[in-house]
Design a protein around this motif. Structure first.
Motif, mmCIF file in Angstrom:
data_model
loop_
_atom_site.group_PDB
_atom_site.id
_atom_site.type_symbol
_atom_site.label_atom_id
_atom_site.label_comp_id
_atom_site.label_asym_id
_atom_site.label_seq_id
_atom_site.Cartn_x
_atom_site.Cartn_y
_atom_site.Cartn_z
ATOM 1 N N SER A 99 0.837 -1.214 0.000
ATOM 2 C CA SER A 99 0.000 0.000 0.000
ATOM 3 C C SER A 99 0.867 1.258 0.000
ATOM 4 O O SER A 99 0.681 2.178 0.798
ATOM 5 C CB SER A 99 -0.940 0.010 1.211
ATOM 6 O OG SER A 99 -1.789 -1.098 1.182
ATOM 7 N N TYR A 100 1.825 1.289 -0.915
ATOM 8 C CA TYR A 100 2.799 2.382 -0.978
ATOM 9 C C TYR A 100 2.745 2.994 -2.369
ATOM 10 O O TYR A 100 2.943 2.301 -3.363
ATOM 11 C CB TYR A 100 4.181 1.823 -0.656
ATOM 12 C CG TYR A 100 5.304 2.827 -0.474
ATOM 13 C CD1 TYR A 100 5.110 4.199 -0.508
ATOM 14 C CD2 TYR A 100 6.602 2.369 -0.265
ATOM 15 C CE1 TYR A 100 6.158 5.077 -0.331
ATOM 16 C CE2 TYR A 100 7.656 3.243 -0.087
ATOM 17 C CZ TYR A 100 7.426 4.595 -0.123
ATOM 18 O OH TYR A 100 8.468 5.479 0.044
ATOM 19 N N ARG A 101 2.475 4.301 -2.431
ATOM 20 C CA ARG A 101 2.374 5.018 -3.708
ATOM 21 C C ARG A 101 3.386 6.157 -3.711
ATOM 22 O O ARG A 101 3.512 6.900 -2.742
ATOM 23 C CB ARG A 101 0.963 5.584 -3.858
ATOM 24 C CG ARG A 101 0.765 6.442 -5.081
ATOM 25 C CD ARG A 101 -0.699 6.919 -5.167
ATOM 26 N NE ARG A 101 -0.898 7.778 -6.306
ATOM 27 C CZ ARG A 101 -1.083 9.101 -6.230
ATOM 28 N NH1 ARG A 101 -1.107 9.707 -5.056
ATOM 29 N NH2 ARG A 101 -1.243 9.805 -7.331
ATOM 30 N N ILE A 102 4.099 6.293 -4.832
ATOM 31 C CA ILE A 102 5.051 7.386 -5.018
ATOM 32 C C ILE A 102 4.729 8.088 -6.332
ATOM 33 O O ILE A 102 4.512 7.434 -7.355
ATOM 34 C CB ILE A 102 6.508 6.887 -5.067
ATOM 35 C CG1 ILE A 102 6.887 6.178 -3.776
ATOM 36 C CG2 ILE A 102 7.469 8.048 -5.353
ATOM 37 C CD1 ILE A 102 8.255 5.527 -3.801
ATOM 38 N N VAL A 103 4.720 9.416 -6.293
ATOM 39 C CA VAL A 103 4.594 10.212 -7.516
ATOM 40 C C VAL A 103 5.761 11.185 -7.533
ATOM 41 O O VAL A 103 5.925 11.987 -6.616
ATOM 42 C CB VAL A 103 3.266 10.996 -7.581
ATOM 43 C CG1 VAL A 103 3.171 11.756 -8.907
ATOM 44 C CG2 VAL A 103 2.072 10.080 -7.402
ATOM 45 N N THR A 104 6.578 11.093 -8.571
ATOM 46 C CA THR A 104 7.688 12.020 -8.766
ATOM 47 C C THR A 104 7.341 12.937 -9.921
ATOM 48 O O THR A 104 6.974 12.472 -11.003
ATOM 49 C CB THR A 104 8.998 11.271 -9.074
ATOM 50 O OG1 THR A 104 9.333 10.464 -7.944
ATOM 51 C CG2 THR A 104 10.134 12.229 -9.371
ATOM 52 N N CYS A 123 -1.113 3.846 1.439
ATOM 53 C CA CYS A 123 -2.085 4.177 0.398
ATOM 54 C C CYS A 123 -3.053 3.016 0.177
ATOM 55 O O CYS A 123 -2.819 2.153 -0.658
ATOM 56 C CB CYS A 123 -1.360 4.516 -0.901
ATOM 57 S SG CYS A 123 -2.482 4.927 -2.243
ATOM 58 N N LYS A 124 -4.127 3.047 0.906
ATOM 59 C CA LYS A 124 -5.149 2.009 0.739
ATOM 60 C C LYS A 124 -6.227 2.439 -0.251
ATOM 61 O O LYS A 124 -6.934 1.606 -0.800
ATOM 62 C CB LYS A 124 -5.754 1.670 2.088
ATOM 63 C CG LYS A 124 -4.724 1.016 3.009
ATOM 64 C CD LYS A 124 -5.341 0.445 4.241
ATOM 65 C CE LYS A 124 -4.373 -0.310 5.110
ATOM 66 N NZ LYS A 124 -3.093 0.205 5.330
ATOM 67 N N GLU A 125 -6.347 3.753 -0.475
ATOM 68 C CA GLU A 125 -7.328 4.289 -1.419
ATOM 69 C C GLU A 125 -6.612 5.233 -2.387
ATOM 70 O O GLU A 125 -6.269 6.349 -2.029
ATOM 71 C CB GLU A 125 -8.434 5.037 -0.692
ATOM 72 C CG GLU A 125 -9.243 4.171 0.260
ATOM 73 C CD GLU A 125 -10.287 4.985 0.996
ATOM 74 O OE1 GLU A 125 -11.007 5.762 0.335
ATOM 75 O OE2 GLU A 125 -10.363 4.835 2.222
#
Length: 144
Positions: A99-104, A123-125
């Protein structure tokens, strides 16, 4: 909270705090500690186009993320576009299991790049995480 230096400014949602820099990048975190944002300016002296610089920065980030075998990243977005004399690079990756989101986001003009790295550690949603990241990225102003 408004963050500004000679190259850029952006706004963070209420309750975010500035933390000591990590790896030469300014670091901010929400009150719960489950979302963070790194920011930095990179000045390039190489004889490369702004498009190439943006692509190179994203590639360096991608390699660093994917070399960490503790994660199973999937690429959601990987693009570089030109708009209003600025080169916008975007790399969005997500590990469903963790549940890990990255935006660069990398924005380059005249060999000066601004890099913003949004990390949602829980990041679950995706939609909820996307609203937070878009609010920050949409507040961004390039000053150079």
């Amino acid at each position: 909270m408004t963050i500004q230096n000679e190259f850029y400014k952006f706004r963070l949602p209420f309750g975010w705090k500035n933390h000591p820099a990590k790896n030469g990048k300014a670091y901010f975190e929400n009150g719960a500690g489950n979302i963070g944002l790194y920011s930095c300016a990179i000045i390039t002296e190489k004889d490369e186009s702004d498009e190439t610089i943006s692509r190179s920065i994203l590639e360096i980030q991608k390699k660093a993320y994917f070399n960490n075998k503790d994660y199973s990243w999937e690429v959601v977005t990987d693009s570089v576009l030109n708009q209003d004399a600025l080169w916008f690079g975007t790399l969005e990756i997500y590990d469903r299991n963790k549940s890990y989101r990255i935006v660069t986001i990398c924005i380059t003009k005249n060999k000066v790049s601004v890099e913003l790295n949004f990390h949602d550690y829980d990041c679950k949603e995706i939609d909820k995480s996307n609203k937070v990241s878009k609010k920050i990225f949409n507040s961004f102003k390039y000053l150079s």
